[in-house]
Design an enzyme around this catalytic site. Structure first.
Site, PDB file in Angstrom:
ATOM      1  N   SER A 152       0.877  -1.184   0.000  1.00  0.00           N
ATOM      2  CA  SER A 152       0.000   0.000   0.000  1.00  0.00           C
ATOM      3  C   SER A 152       0.906   1.223   0.000  1.00  0.00           C
ATOM      4  CB  SER A 152      -0.858   0.004   1.279  1.00  0.00           C
ATOM      5  OG  SER A 152      -1.566   1.224   1.405  1.00  0.00           O
ATOM      6  N   TYR A 204      -2.146   0.138  10.680  1.00  0.00           N
ATOM      7  CA  TYR A 204      -2.064  -0.293   9.270  1.00  0.00           C
ATOM      8  C   TYR A 204      -0.693   0.084   8.711  1.00  0.00           C
ATOM      9  CZ  TYR A 204      -3.706  -0.992   4.410  1.00  0.00           C
ATOM     10  OH  TYR A 204      -3.875  -1.421   3.111  1.00  0.00           O
TER      11      TYR A 204
HETATM   12  N1  LIG Z   1      -8.615  -0.863  -1.262  1.00  0.00           N
HETATM   13  C1  LIG Z   1      -7.584  -0.058  -1.079  1.00  0.00           C
HETATM   14  O1  LIG Z   1      -7.741   1.185  -1.049  1.00  0.00           O
HETATM   15  C2  LIG Z   1      -6.204  -0.619  -0.938  1.00  0.00           C
HETATM   16  C3  LIG Z   1      -5.128   0.272  -1.131  1.00  0.00           C
HETATM   17  C4  LIG Z   1      -3.837  -0.212  -1.006  1.00  0.00           C
HETATM   18  C5  LIG Z   1      -3.603  -1.533  -0.687  1.00  0.00           C
HETATM   19  N2  LIG Z   1      -4.668  -2.379  -0.479  1.00  0.00           N
HETATM   20  C6  LIG Z   1      -4.342  -3.762  -0.127  1.00  0.00           C
HETATM   21  O2  LIG Z   1      -4.779  -4.579  -1.186  1.00  0.00           O
HETATM   22  C7  LIG Z   1      -5.123  -5.869  -0.696  1.00  0.00           C
HETATM   23  C8  LIG Z   1      -6.531  -6.239  -1.165  1.00  0.00           C
HETATM   24  O3  LIG Z   1      -7.404  -5.200  -0.767  1.00  0.00           O
HETATM   25  P1  LIG Z   1      -8.897  -5.066  -1.333  1.00  0.00           P
HETATM   26  O4  LIG Z   1      -9.181  -3.606  -1.439  1.00  0.00           O
HETATM   27  O5  LIG Z   1      -9.095  -5.929  -2.501  1.00  0.00           O
HETATM   28  O6  LIG Z   1      -9.701  -5.577  -0.046  1.00  0.00           O
HETATM   29  P2  LIG Z   1     -10.802  -6.716   0.173  1.00  0.00           P
HETATM   30  O7  LIG Z   1     -11.799  -6.699  -0.922  1.00  0.00           O
HETATM   31  O8  LIG Z   1     -11.264  -6.533   1.590  1.00  0.00           O
HETATM   32  O9  LIG Z   1      -9.964  -8.064   0.039  1.00  0.00           O
HETATM   33  C9  LIG Z   1      -9.237  -8.645   1.080  1.00  0.00           C
HETATM   34  C10 LIG Z   1      -9.088 -10.122   0.762  1.00  0.00           C
HETATM   35  O10 LIG Z   1      -8.244 -10.735   1.744  1.00  0.00           O
HETATM   36  C11 LIG Z   1      -8.848 -11.945   2.163  1.00  0.00           C
HETATM   37  N3  LIG Z   1      -8.420 -12.268   3.520  1.00  0.00           N
HETATM   38  C12 LIG Z   1      -8.494 -11.468   4.616  1.00  0.00           C
HETATM   39  N4  LIG Z   1      -8.032 -12.116   5.694  1.00  0.00           N
HETATM   40  C13 LIG Z   1      -7.652 -13.360   5.265  1.00  0.00           C
HETATM   41  C14 LIG Z   1      -7.120 -14.498   5.905  1.00  0.00           C
HETATM   42  N5  LIG Z   1      -6.888 -14.506   7.230  1.00  0.00           N
HETATM   43  N6  LIG Z   1      -6.858 -15.608   5.176  1.00  0.00           N
HETATM   44  C15 LIG Z   1      -7.118 -15.609   3.840  1.00  0.00           C
HETATM   45  N7  LIG Z   1      -7.616 -14.569   3.181  1.00  0.00           N
HETATM   46  C16 LIG Z   1      -7.891 -13.451   3.885  1.00  0.00           C
HETATM   47  C17 LIG Z   1     -10.341 -11.672   2.071  1.00  0.00           C
HETATM   48  O11 LIG Z   1     -11.077 -12.878   1.889  1.00  0.00           O
HETATM   49  P3  LIG Z   1     -11.899 -13.674   3.016  1.00  0.00           P
HETATM   50  O12 LIG Z   1     -12.535 -12.648   3.906  1.00  0.00           O
HETATM   51  O13 LIG Z   1     -12.859 -14.485   2.220  1.00  0.00           O
HETATM   52  O14 LIG Z   1     -10.845 -14.502   3.698  1.00  0.00           O
HETATM   53  C18 LIG Z   1     -10.422 -10.859   0.788  1.00  0.00           C
HETATM   54  O15 LIG Z   1     -10.489 -11.718  -0.329  1.00  0.00           O
HETATM   55  C19 LIG Z   1      -4.950  -5.802   0.825  1.00  0.00           C
HETATM   56  O16 LIG Z   1      -3.684  -6.316   1.179  1.00  0.00           O
HETATM   57  C20 LIG Z   1      -5.020  -4.306   1.106  1.00  0.00           C
HETATM   58  O17 LIG Z   1      -4.337  -3.971   2.290  1.00  0.00           O
HETATM   59  C21 LIG Z   1      -5.957  -1.949  -0.625  1.00  0.00           C
END
Ligand SMILES: NC(=O)c1ccc[n+]([C@@H]2O[C@H](COP(=O)([O-])OP(=O)(O)OC[C@H]3O[C@@H](n4cnc5c(N)ncnc54)[C@H](OP(=O)(O)O)[C@@H]3O)[C@@H](O)[C@H]2O)c1
Length: 264
Positions: free
Chosen positions: A140, A153
């Site tokens: 991130s 975070y």
């Molecule tokens: N959205 C943003 O603005 C943003 C910006 C920068 C970076 N990111 C990073 O990008 C990544 C994905 O984010 P996103 O926006 O796509 O969020 P999201 O839709 O909430 O996706 C998170 C994913 O992680 C999985 N997960 C969470 N805990 C887990 C565990 N203990 N074991 C296995 N799977 C797990 C969730 O699936 P289940 O709940 O089904 O396990 C879900 O598929 C993250 O690392 C986040 O920090 C996001």
């Protein structure tokens, strides 16, 4: 081993699901991993990806994932994407349990999965299936710049960034790329809602009037383009933001317009 087989963690929503879709459309074999089986099954039916249910904060689940991969043809690319934020409290007022949750998934799960799958990534190269293997991790901009309320975070994402830098040095001399993608604001369905513990109004306010925040597809396109570069080309760190976000906390809200040039 099969050609070009990727494991994508956090495949049940957002960036992970978009990455699975794009890799499949490019002909990759893909194994999507997350905890929610129903969401994974839908993705499998839609894309033809294989799926595996695992909580990556549990060593037994990660071991089972490694065993499954070993028994079904190995892996050449790992996309560590599972992760998230819990709360936006100050350092002073944070509940350490929230930080523990973030460290467990954003740092320790990445270490667990990477350590478990590295031998398989090496085997994929050694048996000549691929020219090089990849460990691509979604961090991130919060891995590089701190902000008020971001302490937990930030600490977890700075942590995973440091881990990747160490890993890249440790793997020097091996044909394995260690890649980090650091997105800024990405409008995904669940990230902010999870962060604000289901408060959808507060989640929506994050993106209010921001002209075109990044989408999950934008990040997936960048991930896939990066790993599809020739195996000797390593984009070690990619920082990507919507053009309206000049810095982590300088976000323009409203239509983007060109300014009249001022006479000098
Ligand atoms: N959205 C943003 O603005 C943003 C910006 C920068 C970076 N990111 C990073 O990008 C990544 C994905 O984010 P996103 O926006 O796509 O969020 P999201 O839709 O909430 O996706 C998170 C994913 O992680 C999985 N997960 C969470 N805990 C887990 C565990 N203990 N074991 C296995 N799977 C797990 C969730 O699936 P289940 O709940 O089904 O396990 C879900 O598929 C993250 O690392 C986040 O920090 C996001």
């Amino acid at each position: 081993m099969r050609m070009k087989r990727a494991v994508v963690t956090g495949a049940s929503s957002g960036i992970g699901a978009a990455t699975v879709r794009l890799l499949r459309s490019h002909g990759w074999e893909v194994l999507g991993v997350a905890r929610r089986e129903d969401r994974l099954r839908e993705l499998a039916a839609e894309t033809g990806a294989e799926v595996f249910v695992a909580d990556l904060t549990k060593q037994d689940d990660v071991d089972a994932l490694r065993d499954h991969l070993r028994a079904t043809g190995g892996v050449s690319t790992l996309v560590n994407n599972a992760g998230g934020a819990v709360g936006m409290d100050s350092v002073e007022s944070s509940d350490p349990a929230d930080w523990q949750q973030m460290f467990d998934v954003n740092v320790l799960a990445v270490q667990r999965v990477t350590s478990a799958l590295l031998p398989l990534l090496r085997e994929a190269v050694a048996d000549g299936s691929v020219a090089g293997a990849d460990i691509m991790t979604v961090s991130s901009t919060a891995a590089h710049t701190a902000y008020e309320g971001g302490g937990g975070y930030n600490a977890s994402k700075f942590g995973v960034h440091a881990m990747l830098d160490a890993l890249r040095l440790e793997l020097n001399g091996e044909p394995i790329r260690v890649l980090e993608i650091a997105p800024g604001m990405v409008k995904t369905d669940e990230f902010s809602t999870n962060r604000f513990r289901g408060d959808s109004e507060r989640a929506a306010a994050v993106y209010a009037n921001v002209p075109e925040p990044l989408t999950a597809e934008d990040v997936a396109t960048t991930i896939v383009s990066t790993i599809e570069l020739p195996a000797h080309v390593s984009l070690d760190l990619i920082i990507m933001k919507p053009v309206a976000q000049s810095a982590l906390h300088k976000v323009f809200r409203g239509p983007l317009t060109v300014k009249e040039r001022r006479p000098s």
